[in-house]
Design an enzyme around this catalytic site. Structure first.
Site, PDB file in Angstrom:
ATOM      1  N   LEU A 192       0.872  -1.182   0.000  1.00 57.45           N
ATOM      2  CA  LEU A 192       0.000   0.000   0.000  1.00 57.45           C
ATOM      3  C   LEU A 192       0.903   1.224   0.000  1.00 57.45           C
ATOM      4  O   LEU A 192       1.927   1.226   0.673  1.00 57.45           O
ATOM      5  CB  LEU A 192      -0.863  -0.058   1.262  1.00 57.45           C
ATOM      6  CG  LEU A 192      -1.589   1.168   1.828  1.00 57.45           C
ATOM      7  CD1 LEU A 192      -2.745   0.719   2.718  1.00 57.45           C
ATOM      8  CD2 LEU A 192      -0.697   2.133   2.592  1.00 57.45           C
ATOM      9  N   ASN A 193       0.530   2.278  -0.767  1.00 62.84           N
ATOM     10  CA  ASN A 193       1.175   3.567  -0.495  1.00 62.84           C
ATOM     11  C   ASN A 193       0.142   4.676  -0.397  1.00 62.84           C
ATOM     12  O   ASN A 193      -0.751   4.539   0.456  1.00 62.84           O
ATOM     13  CB  ASN A 193       2.402   3.833  -1.387  1.00 62.84           C
ATOM     14  CG  ASN A 193       2.208   3.804  -2.869  1.00 62.84           C
ATOM     15  OD1 ASN A 193       1.791   2.802  -3.427  1.00 62.84           O
ATOM     16  ND2 ASN A 193       2.521   4.884  -3.534  1.00 62.84           N
ATOM     17  N   ASP A 194       0.226   5.731  -1.155  1.00 63.11           N
ATOM     18  CA  ASP A 194      -0.561   6.949  -0.882  1.00 63.11           C
ATOM     19  C   ASP A 194      -2.067   6.730  -0.692  1.00 63.11           C
ATOM     20  O   ASP A 194      -2.682   5.984  -1.456  1.00 63.11           O
ATOM     21  CB  ASP A 194      -0.447   7.933  -2.048  1.00 63.11           C
ATOM     22  CG  ASP A 194       0.956   8.084  -2.573  1.00 63.11           C
ATOM     23  OD1 ASP A 194       1.889   7.610  -1.928  1.00 63.11           O
ATOM     24  OD2 ASP A 194       1.106   8.703  -3.643  1.00 63.11           O
ATOM     25  N   GLN A 248      -3.150   3.553  -3.077  1.00 59.94           N
ATOM     26  CA  GLN A 248      -2.263   2.986  -4.085  1.00 59.94           C
ATOM     27  C   GLN A 248      -1.924   1.572  -3.668  1.00 59.94           C
ATOM     28  O   GLN A 248      -1.533   1.337  -2.511  1.00 59.94           O
ATOM     29  CB  GLN A 248      -0.969   3.816  -4.149  1.00 59.94           C
ATOM     30  CG  GLN A 248      -1.135   5.156  -4.812  1.00 59.94           C
ATOM     31  CD  GLN A 248      -1.245   5.020  -6.312  1.00 59.94           C
ATOM     32  OE1 GLN A 248      -0.278   4.787  -6.985  1.00 59.94           O
ATOM     33  NE2 GLN A 248      -2.452   5.168  -6.837  1.00 59.94           N
ATOM     34  N   TYR A 277      -1.923   5.963 -10.937  1.00 58.59           N
ATOM     35  CA  TYR A 277      -1.218   6.666  -9.869  1.00 58.59           C
ATOM     36  C   TYR A 277      -2.165   7.569  -9.073  1.00 58.59           C
ATOM     37  O   TYR A 277      -3.352   7.650  -9.326  1.00 58.59           O
ATOM     38  CB  TYR A 277      -0.053   7.469 -10.466  1.00 58.59           C
ATOM     39  CG  TYR A 277       1.221   6.649 -10.653  1.00 58.59           C
ATOM     40  CD1 TYR A 277       1.223   5.267 -10.526  1.00 58.59           C
ATOM     41  CD2 TYR A 277       2.431   7.283 -10.955  1.00 58.59           C
ATOM     42  CE1 TYR A 277       2.385   4.533 -10.685  1.00 58.59           C
ATOM     43  CE2 TYR A 277       3.606   6.551 -11.121  1.00 58.59           C
ATOM     44  CZ  TYR A 277       3.579   5.179 -10.981  1.00 58.59           C
ATOM     45  OH  TYR A 277       4.739   4.456 -11.140  1.00 58.59           O
ATOM     46  N   ASP A 282      -0.423  13.410  -9.671  1.00 56.90           N
ATOM     47  CA  ASP A 282      -1.145  13.505  -8.400  1.00 56.90           C
ATOM     48  C   ASP A 282      -2.107  14.698  -8.321  1.00 56.90           C
ATOM     49  O   ASP A 282      -2.012  15.532  -7.414  1.00 56.90           O
ATOM     50  CB  ASP A 282      -0.161  13.553  -7.206  1.00 56.90           C
ATOM     51  CG  ASP A 282       0.905  12.488  -7.267  1.00 56.90           C
ATOM     52  OD1 ASP A 282       0.672  11.453  -7.920  1.00 56.90           O
ATOM     53  OD2 ASP A 282       1.985  12.682  -6.675  1.00 56.90           O
TER      54      ASP A 282
HETATM   55  C1  FRU Z   1       4.074   9.178  -3.900  1.00 60.82           C
HETATM   56  C2  FRU Z   1       3.968   8.652  -5.323  1.00 60.82           C
HETATM   57  C3  FRU Z   1       3.103   9.554  -6.197  1.00 60.82           C
HETATM   58  C4  FRU Z   1       2.631   8.611  -7.273  1.00 60.82           C
HETATM   59  C5  FRU Z   1       2.423   7.335  -6.488  1.00 60.82           C
HETATM   60  C6  FRU Z   1       2.688   6.083  -7.259  1.00 60.82           C
HETATM   61  O1  FRU Z   1       4.359   8.194  -2.996  1.00 60.82           O
HETATM   62  O2  FRU Z   1       5.249   8.485  -5.892  1.00 60.82           O
HETATM   63  O3  FRU Z   1       3.767  10.699  -6.674  1.00 60.82           O
HETATM   64  O4  FRU Z   1       1.446   9.043  -7.879  1.00 60.82           O
HETATM   65  O5  FRU Z   1       3.288   7.399  -5.376  1.00 60.82           O
HETATM   66  O6  FRU Z   1       2.321   4.962  -6.511  1.00 60.82           O
END
Ligand code: FRU
Length: 490
Positions: A45-47, A63, A106, A168
């Site tokens: 998981l990220n953002d 994400q 993204y 983003d």
């Molecule tokens: C930030 C980022 C965003 C991008 C996303 C990709 O963590 O690099 O800039 O949209 O993660 O997963």
């Protein structure tokens, strides 16, 4: 383990049932699974993305790379909630399976329009020479929760003057127009944000770069957000390429804000100095939304890019932070845990004590998932604080050092470590006679709010399951302490 490009671009649709089952079981057996934070069932998981209130519910996407703890091809995963506390997994919302997002869906944001939830996001695409072409796309969610992607991107190209690091979009509505800010990199390899406008979410006009007084501040600004709260404009972004400075900027990348007001007509923002949002080890790419009652609420990614974490070998990585309410009080940005989190409170324990140059523990004060509020009054102690997730060999130490007037979080002995190239102690200045630590601890995390939201430290920790002690201490003199603790879950 090294992942090949082909492995990182494998879609969940192409994984075998057996492989997915194996991975799910491996993740389930991990001792560091969280109990009340949003975390992926498998993979990375990220953002946080598309954080919004629509059709009577909160929606929070993230994400997601499903197949392992690496940044592979990204999906948007959907979670929803009636109270911002209990979240239900609602499945994949955006699949990166079109020409407009072939190499990843993204980050982006959500806004209600015409009775539907509009999700504006960056489609990461690459051509046959592996050159990146970012597109800005729209997917629309209806009241049944069905998401349909628009065939064509709404912003096809990067404007002149910027590189392919252009992504983003965060959307808001102002005076009958929609605005989107996008994180960008100028061709001279410095970071900035740019502004677009639209009357209908469909046709978008490039308004220009937002002029700030930070023309050379890192090489890329990711995940921008702009909002007003208590009549004050706030620009949040996550700059990359900032060198450590005193207690600040010790993580690989930063996230912070400037206070000021954005003039959308001149694209100019007069603002104060850049401030970090969080003083801990693991906080990045936050996103905010306005709740129906007008509160500004923020969630962040409790992790950072390009760092290895102890859960990697269990097939998953990262979680989201708890939601925080943001206010501006006396020109300062304050972050408090949202009040709805009180609904998690279980069994309560209380203690009050004088500490004389000693470490003490109290009945009922132990655990792996709990909320704790503890106030210290320093008499002549040099420092005081709390040890959590402690045992004979492990502890995570939170200290107020009255001599240096600093709050410190030390995870040197917390257990397994993330990449330690970035140090194991974080600190920040705090001038105070009285210190209150408000903690939310889960199986593998600590969120610490200091003095009613003046400072926040967010960190993953990876202790052994047997490290459950909570201890209170004063060094070099006397301090009194008053503590209340609630178990969460269990
Ligand atoms: C930030 C980022 C965003 C991008 C996303 C990709 O963590 O690099 O800039 O949209 O993660 O997963």
């Amino acid at each position: 383990m090294q992942w090949t490009t082909a492995e990182r671009y494998t879609r969940i649709e192409d994984a075998t049932k057996e492989d997915l089952k194996k991975l799910t079981n491996q993740v389930k057996a991990c001792p560091w699974r969280q109990t009340y934070h949003i975390q992926p069932e498998t993979g990375l998981l990220n953002d946080p993305n598309g954080f919004s209130f629509y059709n009577g519910e909160y929606h929070l996407f993230y994400q997601w790379f499903p197949l392992g703890p690496v940044h592979g091809i990204k999906y948007w995963y959907h979670t929803k909630s009636k109270d911002l506390v209990h979240w239900e997994n609602a499945g994949i919302a955006i699949h990166p399976n079109d020409e407009t997002d072939s190499h990843g869906a993204y980050s982006g944001s959500g806004i209600e329009h015409n009775g539907q939830l509009y999700l504006m996001y960056t489609g990461n695409t690459r051509d046959e020479n592996w050159v990146r072409h970012p597109k800005q796309n729209i997917a629309v969610m209806n009241e049944q929760g069905i998401v349909s992607k628009w065939k064509k991107s709404v912003i096809n190209d990067v404007p002149d003057g910027y590189t392919d690091h252009f992504r983003d979009p965060k959307v808001w509505e102002e005076n009958g127009l929609f605005y989107a800010i996008i994180g960008a990199q100028r061709i001279n390899k410095t970071g900035c944000v740019v502004l677009y406008s639209s009357p209908d979410m469909e046709s978008w006009t490039f308004e220009g770069e937002i002029t700030t007084s930070l023309p050379r501040f890192g090489y890329m600004w990711e995940c921008p957000d702009y909002f007003t709260v208590n009549g004050q404009g706030v620009l949040v972004f996550s700059p990359q390429g900032i060198a450590p400075d005193g207690d600040c900027y010790h993580n690989i990348y930063q996230s912070g804000y400037v206070l000021g007001n954005l003039d959308v007509h001149t694209h100019t923002m007069q603002h104060g100095s850049f401030q970090e949002l969080d003083r801990g080890f693991d906080f990045y790419a936050p996103q905010t939304m306005e709740a129906p009652d007008g509160r500004r609420i923020m969630v962040g990614w409790m992790g950072l890019p390009e760092i290895s974490y102890p859960t990697d070998k269990h097939g998953w990585a990262h979680c989201l932070t708890l939601p925080r309410e943001i206010t501006i009080e006396n020109g300062r940005l304050i972050q408090r845990p949202i009040r709805e989190l009180q609904s998690l409170r279980g069994l309560k324990a209380e203690a009050a004590a004088e500490l004389h140059d000693e470490v003490k523990s109290f009945d009922g004060f132990s655990g792996t998932a709990f909320e704790l509020i503890c106030s210290f009054e320093l008499q002549d102690a040099d420092s005081c604080g709390i040890e959590i997730r402690a045992s004979e060999t492990e502890k995570t130490v939170i200290t107020y050092d009255a001599l240096q007037q600093k709050v410190m979080v030390d995870r040197t002995n917390s257990g397994a470590l993330s990449d330690s190239a970035y140090g194991t102690v974080r600190s920040c200045r705090l001038e105070a006679e009285q210190v209150t630590f408000h903690l939310f601890v889960d199986s593998s995390s600590l969120e610490l709010f200091v003095n009613d939201g003046m400072e926040v430290f967010t960190s993953r920790i990876f202790p052994g399951a047997g490290s459950t002690d909570i201890r209170f201490f004063a060094n070099g003199g006397q301090a009194s302490c008053n503590a209340a603790k609630w178990t969460i879950g269990g």
